[in-house]
Design a protein around this motif. Sequence first.
Motif, PDB file in Angstrom:
ATOM      1  N   GLY A  63       0.799  -1.223   0.000  1.00 12.86           N
ATOM      2  CA  GLY A  63       0.000   0.000   0.000  1.00 12.86           C
ATOM      3  C   GLY A  63       0.822   1.259   0.000  1.00 12.86           C
ATOM      4  O   GLY A  63       0.262   2.357   0.028  1.00 12.86           O
ATOM      5  N   GLY A  64       2.148   1.135  -0.048  1.00 13.44           N
ATOM      6  CA  GLY A  64       2.995   2.315   0.024  1.00 13.44           C
ATOM      7  C   GLY A  64       2.846   3.233  -1.168  1.00 13.44           C
ATOM      8  O   GLY A  64       2.850   4.456  -1.036  1.00 13.44           O
ATOM      9  N   VAL A  65       2.716   2.648  -2.365  1.00 15.93           N
ATOM     10  CA  VAL A  65       2.556   3.460  -3.571  1.00 15.93           C
ATOM     11  C   VAL A  65       1.269   4.270  -3.483  1.00 15.93           C
ATOM     12  O   VAL A  65       1.239   5.468  -3.800  1.00 15.93           O
ATOM     13  CB  VAL A  65       2.550   2.566  -4.831  1.00 15.93           C
ATOM     14  CG1 VAL A  65       2.233   3.389  -6.075  1.00 15.93           C
ATOM     15  CG2 VAL A  65       3.895   1.860  -4.986  1.00 15.93           C
ATOM     16  N   LEU A  66       0.209   3.622  -3.029  1.00 17.52           N
ATOM     17  CA  LEU A  66      -1.068   4.333  -2.863  1.00 17.52           C
ATOM     18  C   LEU A  66      -0.937   5.451  -1.841  1.00 17.52           C
ATOM     19  O   LEU A  66      -1.474   6.548  -2.021  1.00 17.52           O
ATOM     20  CB  LEU A  66      -2.152   3.351  -2.427  1.00 17.52           C
ATOM     21  CG  LEU A  66      -3.531   3.961  -2.132  1.00 17.52           C
ATOM     22  CD1 LEU A  66      -4.102   4.625  -3.377  1.00 17.52           C
ATOM     23  CD2 LEU A  66      -4.485   2.875  -1.611  1.00 17.52           C
ATOM     24  N   ALA A  67      -0.175   5.204  -0.771  1.00 13.87           N
ATOM     25  CA  ALA A  67      -0.010   6.220   0.273  1.00 13.87           C
ATOM     26  C   ALA A  67       0.709   7.451  -0.262  1.00 13.87           C
ATOM     27  O   ALA A  67       0.331   8.583   0.040  1.00 13.87           O
ATOM     28  CB  ALA A  67       0.776   5.638   1.451  1.00 13.87           C
ATOM     29  N   ILE A  68       1.747   7.227  -1.063  1.00 13.96           N
ATOM     30  CA  ILE A  68       2.463   8.368  -1.633  1.00 13.96           C
ATOM     31  C   ILE A  68       1.566   9.123  -2.604  1.00 13.96           C
ATOM     32  O   ILE A  68       1.593  10.352  -2.676  1.00 13.96           O
ATOM     33  CB  ILE A  68       3.751   7.893  -2.327  1.00 13.96           C
ATOM     34  CG1 ILE A  68       4.728   7.346  -1.271  1.00 13.96           C
ATOM     35  CG2 ILE A  68       4.399   9.018  -3.112  1.00 13.96           C
ATOM     36  CD1 ILE A  68       6.021   6.836  -1.839  1.00 13.96           C
ATOM     37  N   GLY A  69       0.747   8.379  -3.342  1.00 14.54           N
ATOM     38  CA  GLY A  69      -0.217   9.043  -4.219  1.00 14.54           C
ATOM     39  C   GLY A  69      -1.192   9.901  -3.423  1.00 14.54           C
ATOM     40  O   GLY A  69      -1.513  11.031  -3.819  1.00 14.54           O
ATOM     41  N   VAL A  77       4.869  13.283   6.048  1.00 17.68           N
ATOM     42  CA  VAL A  77       4.325  12.525   7.178  1.00 17.68           C
ATOM     43  C   VAL A  77       3.468  11.369   6.678  1.00 17.68           C
ATOM     44  O   VAL A  77       3.571  10.233   7.172  1.00 17.68           O
ATOM     45  CB  VAL A  77       3.490  13.456   8.094  1.00 17.68           C
ATOM     46  CG1 VAL A  77       2.847  12.656   9.216  1.00 17.68           C
ATOM     47  CG2 VAL A  77       4.374  14.545   8.674  1.00 17.68           C
ATOM     48  N   VAL A  78       2.616  11.650   5.689  1.00 16.72           N
ATOM     49  CA  VAL A  78       1.777  10.590   5.136  1.00 16.72           C
ATOM     50  C   VAL A  78       2.632   9.494   4.518  1.00 16.72           C
ATOM     51  O   VAL A  78       2.396   8.297   4.730  1.00 16.72           O
ATOM     52  CB  VAL A  78       0.804  11.177   4.087  1.00 16.72           C
ATOM     53  CG1 VAL A  78       0.020  10.066   3.406  1.00 16.72           C
ATOM     54  CG2 VAL A  78      -0.155  12.163   4.749  1.00 16.72           C
ATOM     55  N   ALA A  79       3.637   9.881   3.750  1.00 19.76           N
ATOM     56  CA  ALA A  79       4.509   8.891   3.123  1.00 19.76           C
ATOM     57  C   ALA A  79       5.290   8.092   4.159  1.00 19.76           C
ATOM     58  O   ALA A  79       5.551   6.895   3.970  1.00 19.76           O
ATOM     59  CB  ALA A  79       5.467   9.586   2.156  1.00 19.76           C
ATOM     60  N   ALA A  80       5.664   8.758   5.274  1.00 24.76           N
ATOM     61  CA  ALA A  80       6.444   8.073   6.310  1.00 24.76           C
ATOM     62  C   ALA A  80       5.664   6.947   6.973  1.00 24.76           C
ATOM     63  O   ALA A  80       6.265   6.012   7.511  1.00 24.76           O
ATOM     64  CB  ALA A  80       6.898   9.077   7.369  1.00 24.76           C
ATOM     65  N   LEU A  81       4.343   7.025   6.932  1.00 23.16           N
ATOM     66  CA  LEU A  81       3.536   5.970   7.535  1.00 23.16           C
ATOM     67  C   LEU A  81       3.657   4.658   6.761  1.00 23.16           C
ATOM     68  O   LEU A  81       3.274   3.597   7.262  1.00 23.16           O
ATOM     69  CB  LEU A  81       2.066   6.403   7.597  1.00 23.16           C
ATOM     70  CG  LEU A  81       1.773   7.640   8.455  1.00 23.16           C
ATOM     71  CD1 LEU A  81       0.292   7.994   8.380  1.00 23.16           C
ATOM     72  CD2 LEU A  81       2.193   7.420   9.899  1.00 23.16           C
ATOM     73  N   PHE A  82       4.193   4.740   5.529  1.00 20.88           N
ATOM     74  CA  PHE A  82       4.263   3.549   4.697  1.00 20.88           C
ATOM     75  C   PHE A  82       5.680   3.251   4.202  1.00 20.88           C
ATOM     76  O   PHE A  82       5.876   2.374   3.373  1.00 20.88           O
ATOM     77  CB  PHE A  82       3.323   3.698   3.490  1.00 20.88           C
ATOM     78  CG  PHE A  82       1.880   3.818   3.884  1.00 20.88           C
ATOM     79  CD1 PHE A  82       1.099   2.690   4.017  1.00 20.88           C
ATOM     80  CD2 PHE A  82       1.324   5.056   4.141  1.00 20.88           C
ATOM     81  CE1 PHE A  82      -0.229   2.787   4.390  1.00 20.88           C
ATOM     82  CE2 PHE A  82      -0.014   5.165   4.514  1.00 20.88           C
ATOM     83  CZ  PHE A  82      -0.791   4.029   4.648  1.00 20.88           C
ATOM     84  N   SER A  83       6.653   3.996   4.681  1.00 20.59           N
ATOM     85  CA  SER A  83       8.035   3.774   4.267  1.00 20.59           C
ATOM     86  C   SER A  83       8.907   3.624   5.501  1.00 20.59           C
ATOM     87  O   SER A  83       8.912   4.501   6.367  1.00 20.59           O
ATOM     88  CB  SER A  83       8.533   4.938   3.409  1.00 20.59           C
ATOM     89  OG  SER A  83       9.930   4.850   3.213  1.00 20.59           O
TER      90      SER A  83
END
Length: 246
Positions: A120-126, A168-174
Amino acid sequence: MATGSDGVVSGIRVDLRRLHETWMEIVYPRQRNAGDTVLGTWTPDSQFGMVLYRLWSAIGVPVIGLVYPLVLLGAFLRFQTRRIDGTATRLGVVGVVLLSVLVWGGLTALARFELDLVTGGVLAIGLAGVVATVSAALAVGARTVGGRGTTVALAYPFAMTAIFLPPVVAALFSKTLAAVVLPGSTALAQWLLDTLLAPVGLADLFSRTFDLEGAAYVVMWVAISFPVGWVLGLLVTLADFARPTE
């Protein structure tokens, strides 16, 4: 070198004089920029009134000493924000949106090759890109509407949101980003609890009510972006007041 130093000193003198005249005008009429007018600067016509006049003038000296560093900071921020504002104005809301979509779309595409991302990381960065794009559009839109109040109340906070939230949003998935962003966010949250909420007895309530994980980091940075934006906007406003530009 001497000419440059003289210019800086002259500019500081103008700033301090204008601030002091503004301080005097809080209580007394016809003080700011009145020295070169036909009527001139107003002064009391009684001895007791003159004593009060000079007392108020003396009180203003330490007040201005405290305020003037904020004026200089505001002038620096004004220089930086107007460079960004000039670019945003030339692009317009549509241009800013298209540029943001292009940048974040490219990052989302590159993220497909990043092995560090969890499911789900790609979706999170989007989604982070969507947050940045919407915030940037709202910031430019609020600035376009015009008016000092709208700019300070909305444009600056939305601009801060556009800057703060995507990492911050991206950090939740990376894992890599999380190792940098989330501990720093946690430390900042603890400092805010100890410094701002503990003195008024709200630290324990917030600690029991909210767990700083997941979406709570997003909410935290949204909450931070607005007062930070307001402070920056007020500092720039203070610089505009003390150092008006054409």
